[in-house]
Design an enzyme around this catalytic site. Structure first.
Site, PDB file in Angstrom:
ATOM      1  N   ASN A   1       0.797  -1.128   0.168  1.00  0.00           N
ATOM      2  CA  ASN A   1       0.109  -0.120  -0.077  1.00  0.00           C
ATOM      3  C   ASN A   1       0.941   1.412  -0.049  1.00  0.00           C
ATOM      4  OD1 ASN A   1      -2.653   0.925  -0.293  1.00  0.00           O
ATOM      5  ND2 ASN A   1      -2.697   1.763   2.041  1.00  0.00           N
TER       6      ASN A   1
ATOM      7  N   HIS B   1      -8.879  -3.703   5.480  1.00  0.00           N
ATOM      8  CA  HIS B   1      -7.729  -3.903   6.388  1.00  0.00           C
ATOM      9  C   HIS B   1      -7.880  -3.888   7.933  1.00  0.00           C
ATOM     10  CE1 HIS B   1      -4.834  -1.748   3.410  1.00  0.00           C
ATOM     11  NE2 HIS B   1      -5.901  -1.577   2.868  1.00  0.00           N
TER      12      HIS B   1
ATOM     13  N   TYR C   1      -3.424  10.610   8.696  1.00  0.00           N
ATOM     14  CA  TYR C   1      -2.162  10.751   8.496  1.00  0.00           C
ATOM     15  C   TYR C   1      -1.793  10.547   7.299  1.00  0.00           C
ATOM     16  CZ  TYR C   1      -1.692   5.509   9.150  1.00  0.00           C
ATOM     17  OH  TYR C   1      -1.845   4.256   8.942  1.00  0.00           O
TER      18      TYR C   1
ATOM     19  N   GLU D   1     -10.946  -0.089   7.509  1.00  0.00           N
ATOM     20  CA  GLU D   1     -10.548  -0.602   8.724  1.00  0.00           C
ATOM     21  C   GLU D   1     -11.504  -1.300   9.349  1.00  0.00           C
ATOM     22  OE1 GLU D   1      -7.387  -0.633   9.332  1.00  0.00           O
ATOM     23  OE2 GLU D   1      -6.459   0.689   8.118  1.00  0.00           O
TER      24      GLU D   1
END
Length: 499
Positions: A191, A231, A291, A313
């Site tokens: 990724n 993820h 981030y 996620e």
């Protein structure tokens, strides 16, 4: 307005020579991650505590213990092929390539016409991008089997089968899973391995990992409308942009920010508890605000493939016990189904036609105020433009050689069907006829363009060829023609003796 083909002015012999000659032509950092100032822990209820728990980063033996009950790569391959045998009427199994260590990257396609190009949108799920985030690969196999078992009686599953081409890649990183580590067998974070819009990283094709190249090739072969990668390590739906031009952490919106927020919220609100997150309002986040990362897969999808991708996620714990997988499936099931269905249930969908002959035009669609273009398909000229609902949009359809057309629509909760019929520009009819034929039959190649153009010219000049041939016949047989005419139209029939 139609443009009549002009006749040749080079004389009869030239026309005859050209026409007759035609017979002789040849036919790093993770979401939820390690290396962040704060690390997440907690259970399936979505509660978070601030501590410095690392998720067994280097303890492969401990991860082997946690991996008990998870499918091995061999188990996963058997599960994919078993699904294909059991649900062959609505599925197709294919591989997009191999991992660094040669493990096939198997894909399950689910549709009522698998493997056939149709005027309907495509969606993909990608699991196990990071080798140490295995929940996605398990849930995707469960998802495929659940659709197979329920599409006859469940309305949502039936809608997906009949209206969407759903592609499921359970594992993008089988080598990393086997090694119980984040990167692939070459220790590369997949990724971070895609071309980046801001910085010249990974721009050498040969330097990219085989798994990355397989995804990039896949995106060229299948025109995906939207997608999601699964993820672990947090509980949030992440959307572009993932990076910033100044490398600083702040909200950095892409042109379709409103649509992405809607798609992320779709997943979050159908999830059992994602939307109640205390860390991420509504359970969604802009990637760069969380981030920044560079070389990510979701930004590449959006920029280079016209595919709106989310990074999901789905498990606060990267390696939950296998006994928790059924619960995680129940928490994520409706989110996964509704997100996949959204490519057909939301937005504006239609086709682009030519007013000249009614044929499909592989043009493009743009929305006023959104700097992003969606291309129509080549075979059917179908487009699928995802947009946030409850808004007014000015939609523009355009293609080279044709006059663009626009209209304003108010998009409510569901999808809207909107077709466009474009008029050729003055003087461009001949060009667009040849181009349109080529675009809809791309396998014909350049020779197809040349022969099609010549065939069009021959057809328009056929009448003149007949006239020219007739004139030559009249000149050659002129006297005999006059004699026959005299006998037929002259004096009464009688017997004559010539001395």
């Amino acid at each position: 307005m139609e443009v009549s083909p002009s006749s040749s002015s080079s004389g009869v012999p030239l026309i005859l020579i050209l026409c007759l000659s035609s017979f002789f032509l040849p036919p790093v950092i993770c979401r939820g991650g390690e290396s962040l100032p704060l690390f997440r822990s907690g259970s399936l209820n979505g509660s978070y505590s601030v501590n410095t728990r690392r998720i067994l980063k280097d303890d492969v033996e401990a991860k082997d213990t946690l991996a008990k009950g998870y499918m091995t790569n061999s188990d996963l391959e058997h599960a994919v092929k078993a699904f294909g045998r059991r649900c062959g009427n609505i599925s197709r199994i294919y591989s997009i390539g191999k991992s660094f260590n040669g493990v096939p990257l198997w894909v399950i396609e689910i549709s009522d016409n698998p493997g056939k190009e149709e005027a309907k949108p495509a969606f993909k799920f990608v699991g196990n991008v990071h080798g140490d985030e295995p929940v996605g690969r398990e849930l995707l196999i469960i998802l495929a089997n659940w659709i197979c078992d329920n599409y006859v009686r469940d309305p949502l599953a039936k809608f997906i089968v009949e209206n969407v081409h759903l592609h499921i890649l359970p594992t993008m990183n089988p080598d990393g899973f086997s090694l119980r580590k984040r990167g692939n067998a070459n220790n590369i974070d997949l990724n971070r391995d895609f071309p980046d819009q801001f910085f010249s990283v990974n721009n050498v094709i040969s330097a990219r990992q085989p798994e990355t190249r397989a995804i990039m090739k896949w995106l060229k072969e299948v025109r995906f409308t939207a997608s999601a990668s699964l993820h672990g390590g947090a509980l949030v739906a992440n959307y572009p942009w993932d990076g910033t031009e100044d490398k600083r952490k702040h909200y950095y919106a892409c042109p379709d920010d409103e649509t992405f927020r809607f798609l992320a919220s779709t997943y979050s609100h159908f999830h059992y508890n994602m939307s109640s997150s205390k860390e991420f309002p509504e359970g969604i986040t802009n990637g760069a605000s969380w981030y920044p990362i560079y070389g990510g897969m979701q930004d590449y999808n959006y920029i280079h493939a016209g595919c709106l991708e989310l990074t999901l996620e789905i498990s606060d714990d990267k390696w939950p016990a296998a006994s928790e997988l059924p619960t995680l499936w129940e928490y994520n099931k409706m989110s996964m189904l509704h997100l996949a269905a959204s490519v057909a249930k939301r937005g504006i969908h239609g086709r682009i036609y030519s007013s000249n002959n009614g044929g499909p035009l592989p043009g493009a669609i743009s929305i006023n105020g959104i700097n992003y273009t969606v291309e129509a398909g080549k075979a059917f000229a179908d487009y699928h433009r995802l947009l946030a609902p409850d808004n007014k949009y000015e939609v523009l359809a355009f293609m080279h050689g044709y006059k663009p057309k626009n209209t304003t629509v108010f998009l409510e909760g569901g999808a809207m069907s909107l077709d466009f019929v474009l008029d050729p520009e003055t003087g461009s009819l001949r060009e667009t006829k040849v181009k349109g034929w080529c675009d809809c039959n791309c396998n014909a190649g350049i020779q197809g363009v040349e022969l099609t153009g010549f065939a069009w010219w021959t057809q328009s000049q056929l009448y003149f060829l007949v006239v020219v041939v007739t004139i030559f016949i009249l000149i050659f047989l002129g006297r005999r023609f006059s004699f026959l005419k005299y006998r037929q139209l002259g004096s009464p029939k009688r017997t004559m003796v010539m001395a």
